[in-house]
Write a protein that holds these residues in place. Structure first.
Motif, mmCIF file in Angstrom:
data_model
loop_
_atom_site.group_PDB
_atom_site.id
_atom_site.type_symbol
_atom_site.label_atom_id
_atom_site.label_comp_id
_atom_site.label_asym_id
_atom_site.label_seq_id
_atom_site.Cartn_x
_atom_site.Cartn_y
_atom_site.Cartn_z
ATOM 1 N N TYR A 145 -19.614 -29.632 -4.441
ATOM 2 C CA TYR A 145 -18.393 -30.272 -3.965
ATOM 3 C C TYR A 145 -17.655 -29.363 -2.982
ATOM 4 N N HIS A 191 -15.534 -29.873 0.555
ATOM 5 C CA HIS A 191 -14.131 -30.057 0.170
ATOM 6 C C HIS A 191 -13.517 -28.690 -0.145
ATOM 7 N N LYS A 231 -7.439 -32.814 -10.817
ATOM 8 C CA LYS A 231 -8.383 -33.804 -10.311
ATOM 9 C C LYS A 231 -9.543 -33.934 -11.293
ATOM 10 N N LEU A 241 -13.546 -34.968 -11.285
ATOM 11 C CA LEU A 241 -14.711 -35.189 -10.432
ATOM 12 C C LEU A 241 -15.791 -35.915 -11.209
ATOM 13 N N LYS A 300 -15.058 -45.366 -13.873
ATOM 14 C CA LYS A 300 -13.827 -44.897 -13.232
ATOM 15 C C LYS A 300 -12.601 -45.651 -13.739
ATOM 16 N N SER A 337 -9.462 -44.053 -15.794
ATOM 17 C CA SER A 337 -8.099 -44.190 -15.280
ATOM 18 C C SER A 337 -7.125 -44.590 -16.374
ATOM 19 N N PRO A 355 -5.764 -37.989 -10.295
ATOM 20 C CA PRO A 355 -6.683 -38.569 -9.300
ATOM 21 C C PRO A 355 -8.136 -38.413 -9.768
ATOM 22 N N GLU A 400 -12.061 -38.691 -8.440
ATOM 23 C CA GLU A 400 -12.825 -38.679 -7.196
ATOM 24 C C GLU A 400 -14.318 -38.588 -7.492
ATOM 25 N N CYS A 453 -17.739 -37.188 -6.846
ATOM 26 C CA CYS A 453 -18.240 -35.976 -6.205
ATOM 27 C C CYS A 453 -19.133 -36.382 -5.042
ATOM 28 N N CYS A 454 -18.871 -35.813 -3.858
ATOM 29 C CA CYS A 454 -19.628 -36.189 -2.676
ATOM 30 C C CYS A 454 -21.117 -35.985 -2.916
ATOM 31 N N GLU A 469 -23.065 -37.485 -4.962
ATOM 32 C CA GLU A 469 -23.138 -37.257 -6.406
ATOM 33 C C GLU A 469 -24.557 -37.132 -6.942
#
Length: 395
Positions: free
Chosen positions: A149, A153, A296, A298, A310, A314, A321, A323, A325-326, A328
């Motif tokens: 990540y 980021h 955060k 991830l 997700k 929540s 927040p 997010e 993970c880019c 993933e």
């Protein structure tokens, strides 16, 4: 920037390679080629299909057990031998996909679950050594994912991250905080090996089993789990994670087309996903008790694609927040390379930040020695407590 190897699948290049190993009359095959073998077997009559499927290992990473054997194509193989065969074919597949890289297997970083049994990890490392890989490093997957990540980021100083890894073989949750420019694990990781993507596949399979038994009087589990149908259930689950359709469908061999609404799917898997999220709650309570901040969450792992994951997270973490993970699917692999990209010999980072099991304070584990049967041994610089590679999270 690390680049994920792309293997050829039926739908084009893919960064994922199924850990399937199939023994055929012409030898062993892995990955998508092995999946094609399974799909071919699925078209055979039931008795022939089950006989042929006995030569297929659907998930070798799950199966691994030191000392155990499998009977494939008339011969007994230990799990260590099968793993060695798998790695041999995997490295050849990597070289085929990356013909320009002569030393692609010169150095391997192996990511693993935080609670993996040490004998299994040793077996994987030894299997790679047998394939001529002289340098093998290991790294816990949640830590590797955050390092991945960080490639794209920024994690700010003092920022606390709750890593929710919802993978195929279970759920792992880890808390990390950046202090003095480094990521530190400041709470005990928590895991549950019984609430992962594979468990969702089995829920779908059981639902399909009951449906076919009631509607067609067909018992797909009369002689045990039908791996071909289980594979179709896995594909159906992945559809719910990769598309926005309210209804998804797939062909079930010998049973026709099977349709399932997203609402029905969510109801089917809700309790299992709640079990997974409870792992996050456990770690979050520990973090809260230590007065640390969660800035955060991830999401990592293929099954984290499911929208229900997700949305349900929540509900439990209303002000945090969340997010994805880019990349993933490849975050852990990218992070592993990012962590160990500098240098080539010895322990790259002899100072691994952990929580001491004795004094319960953040400290620095210092690499000490290698003891046969115990692996690397570390000791706390604060109180002197010693722990082997069997005990600590990061190796």
């Amino acid at each position: 920037m690390p680049e994920a190897v792309r293997f050829m699948s039926g739908q084009g290049p893919s960064v994922k390679l199924p850990s399937v190993l199939a023994g055929t009359d012409k030898g062993f095959v892995i990955g998508y080629e092995a999946v094609k073998v399974m799909e071919h077997y699925a078209s055979l009559p039931v008795n022939q299909r089950r006989q042929k499927m006995a030569n297929v290992i659907s998930e070798i990473r799950v199966l691994l057990t030191p000392g155990m054997k499998e009977h494939i194509n008339g011969r007994n193989y230990t799990h260590a031998e099968l793993l060695s065969i798998f790695f041999d074919l995997l490295l050849k597949a990597v070289k085929t996909a990356c013909p320009q890289d002569d030393a692609i297997d010169d150095y391997v970083v192996l990511t693993h679950p935080v609670d993996i049994a040490h004998p299994k990890l040793e077996m994987m490392v030894e299997a790679l050594h047998k394939q001529g890989v002289s340098r093998v490093k290991t790294l816990a997957e949640p830590f590797a994912a955050v390092k991945g990540y960080e490639l794209t980021h920024t994690v700010n100083e003092g920022e606390g991250l709750l890593v929710f890894h919802f993978g195929a073989v279970g759920t792992e949750v880890c808390y990390m905080k950046k202090q003095e420019g480094k990521l530190h694990i400041l709470a005990a990781p928590a895991t549950n090996a019984h609430c992962g993507g594979n468990d969702l596949d089995y829920l779908l399979y059981e639902h399909l089993h009951n449906y076919l038994l009631k509607s067609q009087h067909q018992d797909i589990s009369a002689d045990g789990i039908d791996l071909c149908i289980l594979q179709q259930c896995r594909k159906l689950k992945e559809m719910f994670g990769t598309c926005d359709d309210s209804v998804c469908e797939t062909d079930i061999h010998h049973a026709g087309r099977f349709r399932l609404s997203r609402e029905a799917f969510n109801a089917l898997v809700y309790s299992k996903i709640d079990e997974a999220i409870n792992v996050a709650r456990i770690v979050a309570n520990d973090v809260k008790g230590k007065k640390f901040n969660i800035d955060k969450i991830l999401l990592v792992g293929g099954s984290s694609h499911l929208p229900l994951v997700k949305s349900h997270l929540s509900e439990s973490f209303t002000e945090t927040p969340i997010e994805m993970c880019c990349n993933e699917d490849t975050a852990a692999a990218r992070g592993a390379i990012g962590q160990y990209a500098v240098g080539a010999d010895g322990p790259f980072d002899p100072h691994l930040s952990m929580i001491c099991r004795k004094c319960q304070s953040p400290f620095c584990f210092r690499y000490k020695d290698v003891i046969p049967g115990r692996g690397f041994v570390y000791h706390c610089l604060d109180c002197g407590w010693e722990g082997s590679g069997v005990k600590v999270v990061l190796f």
